[in-house]
Write a protein that holds these residues in place. Sequence first.
Motif, PDB file in Angstrom:
ATOM      1  N   UNK A   1      11.676 -13.306   4.777  1.00  0.00           N
ATOM      2  CA  UNK A   1      10.416 -13.333   5.515  1.00  0.00           C
ATOM      3  C   UNK A   1      10.542 -12.509   6.796  1.00  0.00           C
ATOM      4  N   UNK A   2      11.692 -12.579   7.440  1.00  0.00           N
ATOM      5  CA  UNK A   2      11.902 -11.827   8.676  1.00  0.00           C
ATOM      6  C   UNK A   2      11.839 -10.325   8.412  1.00  0.00           C
ATOM      7  N   UNK A   3      12.410  -9.872   7.292  1.00  0.00           N
ATOM      8  CA  UNK A   3      12.363  -8.450   6.963  1.00  0.00           C
ATOM      9  C   UNK A   3      10.936  -8.003   6.663  1.00  0.00           C
ATOM     10  N   UNK A   4      10.164  -8.864   6.030  1.00  0.00           N
ATOM     11  CA  UNK A   4       8.761  -8.539   5.785  1.00  0.00           C
ATOM     12  C   UNK A   4       7.996  -8.450   7.107  1.00  0.00           C
ATOM     13  N   UNK A   5       8.325  -9.320   8.038  1.00  0.00           N
ATOM     14  CA  UNK A   5       7.688  -9.259   9.360  1.00  0.00           C
ATOM     15  C   UNK A   5       8.018  -7.944  10.057  1.00  0.00           C
ATOM     16  N   UNK A   6       9.279  -7.514   9.956  1.00  0.00           N
ATOM     17  CA  UNK A   6       9.680  -6.240  10.550  1.00  0.00           C
ATOM     18  C   UNK A   6       8.913  -5.087   9.911  1.00  0.00           C
ATOM     19  N   UNK A   7       8.744  -5.138   8.594  1.00  0.00           N
ATOM     20  CA  UNK A   7       7.989  -4.096   7.905  1.00  0.00           C
ATOM     21  C   UNK A   7       6.545  -4.063   8.406  1.00  0.00           C
ATOM     22  N   UNK A   8       5.941  -5.237   8.534  1.00  0.00           N
ATOM     23  CA  UNK A   8       4.557  -5.306   9.003  1.00  0.00           C
ATOM     24  C   UNK A   8       4.441  -4.715  10.407  1.00  0.00           C
ATOM     25  N   UNK A   9       5.379  -5.058  11.289  1.00  0.00           N
ATOM     26  CA  UNK A   9       5.337  -4.534  12.655  1.00  0.00           C
ATOM     27  C   UNK A   9       5.507  -3.012  12.679  1.00  0.00           C
ATOM     28  N   UNK A  10       6.489  -2.509  11.923  1.00  0.00           N
ATOM     29  CA  UNK A  10       6.725  -1.067  11.880  1.00  0.00           C
ATOM     30  C   UNK A  10       5.518  -0.343  11.279  1.00  0.00           C
ATOM     31  N   UNK A  11       4.966  -0.915  10.226  1.00  0.00           N
ATOM     32  CA  UNK A  11       3.808  -0.317   9.559  1.00  0.00           C
ATOM     33  C   UNK A  11       2.610  -0.285  10.507  1.00  0.00           C
ATOM     34  N   UNK A  12       2.424  -1.373  11.229  1.00  0.00           N
ATOM     35  CA  UNK A  12       1.303  -1.443  12.175  1.00  0.00           C
ATOM     36  C   UNK A  12       1.419  -0.354  13.243  1.00  0.00           C
ATOM     37  N   UNK A  13       2.641  -0.122  13.730  1.00  0.00           N
ATOM     38  CA  UNK A  13       2.851   0.912  14.730  1.00  0.00           C
ATOM     39  C   UNK A  13       2.514   2.301  14.192  1.00  0.00           C
ATOM     40  N   UNK A  14       2.971   2.595  12.976  1.00  0.00           N
ATOM     41  CA  UNK A  14       2.687   3.895  12.373  1.00  0.00           C
ATOM     42  C   UNK A  14       1.199   4.074  12.083  1.00  0.00           C
ATOM     43  N   UNK A  15       0.572   3.028  11.572  1.00  0.00           N
ATOM     44  CA  UNK A  15      -0.861   3.108  11.280  1.00  0.00           C
ATOM     45  C   UNK A  15      -1.654   3.323  12.567  1.00  0.00           C
ATOM     46  N   UNK A  16      -1.245   2.671  13.643  1.00  0.00           N
ATOM     47  CA  UNK A  16      -1.929   2.862  14.938  1.00  0.00           C
ATOM     48  C   UNK A  16      -1.820   4.309  15.399  1.00  0.00           C
ATOM     49  N   UNK A  17      -0.629   4.900  15.228  1.00  0.00           N
ATOM     50  CA  UNK A  17      -0.445   6.299  15.608  1.00  0.00           C
ATOM     51  C   UNK A  17      -1.293   7.221  14.736  1.00  0.00           C
ATOM     52  N   UNK A  18      -1.369   6.903  13.453  1.00  0.00           N
ATOM     53  CA  UNK A  18      -2.172   7.724  12.544  1.00  0.00           C
ATOM     54  C   UNK A  18      -3.642   7.659  12.938  1.00  0.00           C
ATOM     55  N   UNK A  19      -4.104   6.483  13.299  1.00  0.00           N
ATOM     56  CA  UNK A  19      -5.518   6.327  13.666  1.00  0.00           C
ATOM     57  C   UNK A  19      -5.872   7.041  14.969  1.00  0.00           C
TER      58      UNK A  19
END
Length: 111
Positions: free
Chosen positions: A24-42
Amino acid sequence: MDELLDQLVRLTEGTLSRMGELTVEELEEWVDAREGLVSEILLQPPESFHSEERRRTAQLELRLSAKLISRMEELRNEASQHLNKVGTARTQRSAYDVAYTPESFYFDKKK
């Protein structure tokens, strides 16, 4: 823009390749990293999304992410079922628990 999309796809593919052993912790890390990249893309100008290659890359990312999101929902459902079992067991056990303090005393009065 292309680099951000590629990073996002690599991140998701890397996480997806280890899906069976993810915590679950690794999935949380993925979500956080993904959110950061998506924010930059937007933050990129809207014109930068018009490339067909970028659209295909974004669609690939969405398909890959859907698999991970599905796994996260499975984990949530498993946790919910486990919590329900624990709650049921606790309710059943409390029905049999002693309703008095074992160290207390009871005194009768003679009439």
